[in-house]
Design a protein around this motif. Structure first.
Motif, short mmCIF file in Angstrom:
data_model
loop_
_atom_site.label_atom_id
_atom_site.label_comp_id
_atom_site.label_asym_id
_atom_site.label_seq_id
_atom_site.Cartn_x
_atom_site.Cartn_y
_atom_site.Cartn_z
N GLU B 61 0.83 -1.20 0.00
CA GLU B 61 0.00 0.00 0.00
C GLU B 61 0.87 1.25 0.00
OE1 GLU B 61 -3.28 0.29 -0.44
OE2 GLU B 61 -3.31 -1.87 -0.75
N VAL B 63 3.96 1.69 -1.31
CA VAL B 63 4.53 2.00 -2.62
C VAL B 63 3.45 2.31 -3.65
CG1 VAL B 63 6.68 0.75 -2.27
CG2 VAL B 63 4.75 -0.43 -3.31
N ARG B 64 2.23 1.82 -3.40
CA ARG B 64 1.14 2.13 -4.33
C ARG B 64 0.66 3.56 -4.16
NH1 ARG B 64 -1.93 -2.92 -5.51
NH2 ARG B 64 -0.43 -3.90 -6.90
N ILE B 65 0.71 4.06 -2.92
CA ILE B 65 0.07 5.34 -2.62
C ILE B 65 1.04 6.51 -2.61
CG2 ILE B 65 -1.03 6.59 -0.72
CD1 ILE B 65 -2.90 4.31 -0.41
N VAL B 66 2.24 6.31 -2.10
CA VAL B 66 3.18 7.44 -2.05
C VAL B 66 3.83 7.59 -3.43
CG1 VAL B 66 5.19 8.39 -0.90
CG2 VAL B 66 3.61 6.96 0.37
N PRO B 67 3.76 8.79 -4.02
CA PRO B 67 4.35 8.98 -5.35
C PRO B 67 5.85 8.66 -5.34
CG PRO B 67 3.00 10.86 -4.77
CD PRO B 67 3.08 10.00 -3.55
N GLN B 68 6.34 8.13 -6.45
CA GLN B 68 7.76 7.75 -6.54
C GLN B 68 8.67 8.96 -6.31
OE1 GLN B 68 5.56 6.32 -8.99
NE2 GLN B 68 5.55 4.53 -7.67
N LEU B 69 8.20 10.13 -6.75
CA LEU B 69 9.03 11.33 -6.57
C LEU B 69 9.19 11.65 -5.08
CD1 LEU B 69 10.58 13.54 -7.96
CD2 LEU B 69 8.47 14.83 -8.20
N VAL B 70 8.10 11.43 -4.32
CA VAL B 70 8.17 11.66 -2.87
C VAL B 70 9.16 10.67 -2.24
CG1 VAL B 70 6.87 11.64 -0.72
CG2 VAL B 70 5.85 12.60 -2.76
N PHE B 73 12.62 11.83 -2.88
CA PHE B 73 12.99 12.93 -1.98
C PHE B 73 13.28 12.41 -0.58
CE2 PHE B 73 12.22 17.40 -3.50
CZ PHE B 73 12.39 17.09 -4.82
N LEU B 74 12.44 11.49 -0.11
CA LEU B 74 12.64 10.95 1.23
C LEU B 74 14.01 10.30 1.34
CD1 LEU B 74 9.18 9.34 2.08
CD2 LEU B 74 10.27 11.25 3.24
N TRP B 100 10.08 0.05 -4.66
CA TRP B 100 8.76 0.13 -5.32
C TRP B 100 8.54 -1.10 -6.21
CZ3 TRP B 100 8.62 2.35 -10.70
CH2 TRP B 100 7.35 2.30 -11.26
N ARG B 157 7.02 0.55 -17.10
CA ARG B 157 6.65 1.62 -16.16
C ARG B 157 7.88 2.11 -15.42
NH1 ARG B 157 2.41 -0.82 -12.42
NH2 ARG B 157 2.66 1.07 -11.19
N LYS B 160 9.98 4.39 -17.64
CA LYS B 160 9.38 5.73 -17.74
C LYS B 160 9.61 6.52 -16.46
CE LYS B 160 5.18 4.68 -18.68
NZ LYS B 160 3.78 5.03 -18.86
N LEU B 164 12.12 10.76 -13.55
CA LEU B 164 12.04 11.60 -12.34
C LEU B 164 13.40 11.88 -11.74
CD1 LEU B 164 9.04 9.95 -10.47
CD2 LEU B 164 9.02 11.92 -11.98
#
Lengths: 221, 222
Positions: B61, B63-70, B73-74, B100, B157, B160, B164
């Protein structure tokens, strides 16, 4: 953790979340429209247009949103087409999302047995009635999980909007890190903000999915 | 149109290809690690142990919900600040994409394993196959047919998403593209539209054949 700092800048995050949500919602709705049109064009086998829709879907699905945005925002003005950052963002998101939605809807339509269509017509339903009462309820029920996943995916993708100077969540976090060096606080609030936006959406779609499962026809899927 | 010529000025073209190399290298490493870890994670996900189940669910959940860019940054800024762990942009990217990808891949593996009807296992046992044989000849071939097309889609995916990493300072194809545009600002003011279009198609031609292969396998095996 500096809670005072977090309280002070909370309004900035709320405002940015509003922008993310507004642009995301616009992108999702337009994507559904574009997806539905592409899906219809391919199912109705409209000549030529069908090929164009197919090419569009392949192009949009196989390129990153960030590159699409750079082209729209930094590239097009050089040849005289100036779009605002928000227009670029929604256009890019729709370009990407439309293809994903088209695929989701197509898989839904393909899951409906052709016999269903024939049976409906035999019962004297007009093609429009058939679509409305027989085909779409089943197709949408199958497509809903994919549509939901796409909606969450598109909202996540909005995180690149900061790259075209839109003040979204990512932008606010980057700004605060740069100005105050409060990296932990800014990143924590950023993560929480995305969770607050996306968890309800994700849960809502899984509930909707459960409600629509009637289309499993004879067995629990 | 003549501004497109910037692409071939000096060593611009080689640099752009070098950038594409960085993009593909990062993707390839992340995909490979994700596949290996994902296979193990997928098996863990099928276990009935409630603690493991809850942990796996939480991971997926997240990795599905938090954007990869976030996530980037983390790992890139957050770890540096909190644990004084200075990762290069590339290392942060591989960590995030693997974290991810392994989660997503694990879920695909879980789906592929649980999609095999129980009677396949039972029939194999009834025919006298040992457990190892039933995996080797009955269960894995069926799971693989379901898994491989989806795993290939995940790989596109991931390719692509590597775009980022320019935002955390990795010089990959998109970044090289903007460097070329910036350098040619006065000689070729319209270069942006051409160079970004070229980058767009570079990504397209990197991902499209892979997508086609996935679609072809899916059709062949369904």
């Amino acid at each position: 953790m500096d809670t005072e700092f977090m309280r002070k800048f909370l309004p900035m995050y709320v405002k940015a979340a509003g922008l993310t949500l507004r642009l995301g919602a616009a992108g999702i709705l337009l994507s559904l429209v574009v997806g539905a049109v592409c899906c219809w064009v391919r199912f109705a086998k409209v000549p030529v247009v069908r090929r164009v829709a197919g090419a569009y879907i392949e192009l949009a699905r196989n390129t990153p949103l960030l590159v699409q945005l750079f082209f729209l925002y930094f590239g097009l003005p050089k040849v005289g087409i100036k779009l605002s950052a928000e227009t670029c963002a929604v256009t890019g998101l729709t370009f990407l999302g439309g293809a994903y939605m088209a695929e989701a809807l197509r898989s839904g339509m393909e899951a409906v047995d052709p016999v269903q269509n024939e049976a409906g017509l035999c019962l004297g339903l007009t093609p429009a009635q058939n679509l409305r009462f027989v085909i779409l309820p089943q197709a949408l029920a199958t497509a809903i999980p994919a549509i939901g996943a796409n909606a969450v995916f598109l909202i996540k993708e909005t995180s690149v909007f900061s790259a075209v100077a839109l003040v979204d969540l990512m932008y606010v976090a980057k700004d605060l890190i740069g100005m105050y060096y409060k990296t932990d606080e800014a990143l924590l609030m950023l993560t929480v903000a995305y969770l607050a936006l996306l968890l309800p959406l994700s849960i809502a779609f899984s509930l909707l999915e459960r409600r629509l499962r009637h289309a499993g026809f004879g067995r629990a899927v | 149109m003549q501004d497109l010529a910037v692409l071939f000025k000096g060593n611009n073209f080689q640099r752009l290809m070098g950038g594409l190399g960085v993009t593909l290298e990062l993707s390839l490493i992340s995909v490979a690690l994700s596949v290996v870890l994902g296979l193990a994670v997928g098996v863990l996900m099928t276990l009935k142990n409630p603690v493991i189940h809850a942990l796996m669910r939480l991971w997926l959940e997240t990795v599905r919900i938090v954007p990869q860019l976030v996530l980037l940054f983390l790992v890139y800024f957050g770890l540096a600040k909190t644990f004084n762990l200075q990762l290069s942009g590339e290392a942060a990217a591989v960590i995030v994409f693997t974290f991810w990808g392994a989660g997503e891949m694990g879920d695909l593996v879980r789906g592929a394993i649980t999609s095999i009807p129980a009677h396949q296992r039972e029939s194999a046992a009834a025919l006298g196959l040992t457990k190892a044989q039933s995996w080797r000849y009955v269960l894995l071939p069926q799971a693989a047919r379901r898994l491989i097309p989806q795993a290939i889609n995940l790989a596109t995916r991931m390719i692509k998403t590597t775009s980022l990493v320019m935002l955390i300072g990795v010089v990959e194809v998109l970044k090289v593209g903007s460097q070329i545009i910036d350098a040619a600002r006065y000689d070729a003011p319209q270069a942006a539209v051409w160079i970004y279009a070229v980058v767009f198609f570079l990504y397209f031609f990197a991902c499209w054949p892979i997508s086609l292969a996935a679609g072809w396998l899916e059709k062949k095996w369904s």
